[in-house]
Design a protein around this motif. Structure first.
Motif, PDB file in Angstrom:
ATOM      1  N   GLU A 185       0.710  -1.577   0.031  1.00 25.75           N
ATOM      2  CA  GLU A 185       0.412  -0.111   0.054  1.00 25.75           C
ATOM      3  C   GLU A 185       0.789   1.480   0.242  1.00 25.75           C
ATOM      4  O   GLU A 185       0.807   2.373  -0.526  1.00 25.75           O
ATOM      5  CB  GLU A 185      -0.764  -0.234   1.616  1.00 25.75           C
ATOM      6  CG  GLU A 185      -2.091  -1.099   1.096  1.00 25.75           C
ATOM      7  CD  GLU A 185      -1.608  -2.678   1.489  1.00 25.75           C
ATOM      8  OE1 GLU A 185      -0.756  -2.364   2.489  1.00 25.75           O
ATOM      9  OE2 GLU A 185      -2.144  -2.924   0.714  1.00 25.75           O
ATOM     10  N   GLN A 186       2.223   1.590   0.536  1.00 26.47           N
ATOM     11  CA  GLN A 186       3.037   2.062   0.515  1.00 26.47           C
ATOM     12  C   GLN A 186       4.580   2.305   1.015  1.00 26.47           C
ATOM     13  O   GLN A 186       4.851   1.270   1.306  1.00 26.47           O
ATOM     14  CB  GLN A 186       2.408   2.931   2.081  1.00 26.47           C
ATOM     15  CG  GLN A 186       3.389   4.335   2.117  1.00 26.47           C
ATOM     16  CD  GLN A 186       2.331   5.406   3.639  1.00 26.47           C
ATOM     17  OE1 GLN A 186       1.401   5.213   3.347  1.00 26.47           O
ATOM     18  NE2 GLN A 186       3.100   6.325   3.687  1.00 26.47           N
ATOM     19  N   SER A 230       1.312   4.999  -2.594  1.00 28.98           N
ATOM     20  CA  SER A 230       0.704   5.423  -1.045  1.00 28.98           C
ATOM     21  C   SER A 230      -0.258   4.474  -2.467  1.00 28.98           C
ATOM     22  O   SER A 230      -0.617   5.639  -3.074  1.00 28.98           O
ATOM     23  CB  SER A 230       0.834   6.539  -0.192  1.00 28.98           C
ATOM     24  OG  SER A 230       0.465   8.087  -1.517  1.00 28.98           O
ATOM     25  N   PRO A 231      -1.403   4.892  -1.300  1.00 31.77           N
ATOM     26  CA  PRO A 231      -2.810   5.265  -2.154  1.00 31.77           C
ATOM     27  C   PRO A 231      -3.709   6.063  -3.044  1.00 31.77           C
ATOM     28  O   PRO A 231      -3.483   7.261  -2.586  1.00 31.77           O
ATOM     29  CB  PRO A 231      -3.708   4.989  -1.134  1.00 31.77           C
ATOM     30  CG  PRO A 231      -3.225   3.760  -0.453  1.00 31.77           C
ATOM     31  CD  PRO A 231      -1.814   5.045   0.139  1.00 31.77           C
ATOM     32  N   ASP A 248       3.151  -5.182  -5.380  1.00 28.19           N
ATOM     33  CA  ASP A 248       1.652  -5.433  -4.373  1.00 28.19           C
ATOM     34  C   ASP A 248       2.887  -7.516  -4.091  1.00 28.19           C
ATOM     35  O   ASP A 248       2.587  -7.744  -3.260  1.00 28.19           O
ATOM     36  CB  ASP A 248       0.353  -6.275  -4.615  1.00 28.19           C
ATOM     37  CG  ASP A 248       0.009  -4.622  -4.723  1.00 28.19           C
ATOM     38  OD1 ASP A 248       0.374  -3.871  -4.204  1.00 28.19           O
ATOM     39  OD2 ASP A 248      -1.540  -4.784  -5.378  1.00 28.19           O
TER      40      ASP A 248
END
Length: 160
Positions: A57-58, A77-78, A110
């Protein structure tokens, strides 16, 4: 580096590395060497020393030459991803869009966090060979979409 990807990152030869943010829960740190070959026309290849910090996510992926010159820092980041290469900064909608612009192939960041821990992660078009993760080696192949791509990672996970 013999490709547009290498040229894009080579602009950053003197960039200063960003401080790693590892204090967050669920973050991790990986380092080693990676190479990516894309079977495009003309073929593209890219190799670098890397440091990967954070989580899907970050996080931050710092790419350097074997001599320590910074090629680029990818931060995400998102909803946003940023490439810092020298004094320049480019923004992208996602880390996949950023890695595709830089290397010629959208890298499954991811899944990379899972693969580095030896855990399978399903990514459409990608297959990872995890049998040598305990020895610090990972190989993943993208069969679709074309062009095909080959990612090789030799890594170590430092003590916390």
């Amino acid at each position: 580096m013999t490709s547009a990807a290498g040229a894009a990152l080579a602009l950053a030869g003197c960039a200063a590395p960003q401080a790693a943010r590892r204090a967050e829960a669920g973050s991790s740190h990986w380092s080693g060497r990676l190479s990516l070959s894309v079977d495009s026309n003309p073929p593209q290849s890219f190799a670098a020393v890397f440091e990967l910090d954070g989580n899907p996510e970050q996080g931050e992926l710092l790419l350097t030459t074997p001599l320590g010159n910074t090629l680029g820092a990818l931060q995400w980041s998102p909803g946003t991803a940023v490439l810092r290469d020298g004094a320049q900064q480019r923004r992208f909608a996602s880390i996949a869009a950023l890695t595709e612009a830089v290397t010629g192939a959208a890298l499954p960041i991811d899944a990379l966090f899972e693969w580095l821990q030896g855990r399978p992660a399903q990514v459409p078009g990608w297959r990872a060979e995890l049998s040598q993760v305990a020895q610090g080696r990972l190989q993943a192949t993208r069969d679709a979409p074309l062009p095909t791509a080959q990612l090789r990672v030799v890594f170590e996970r430092p003590s916390p």
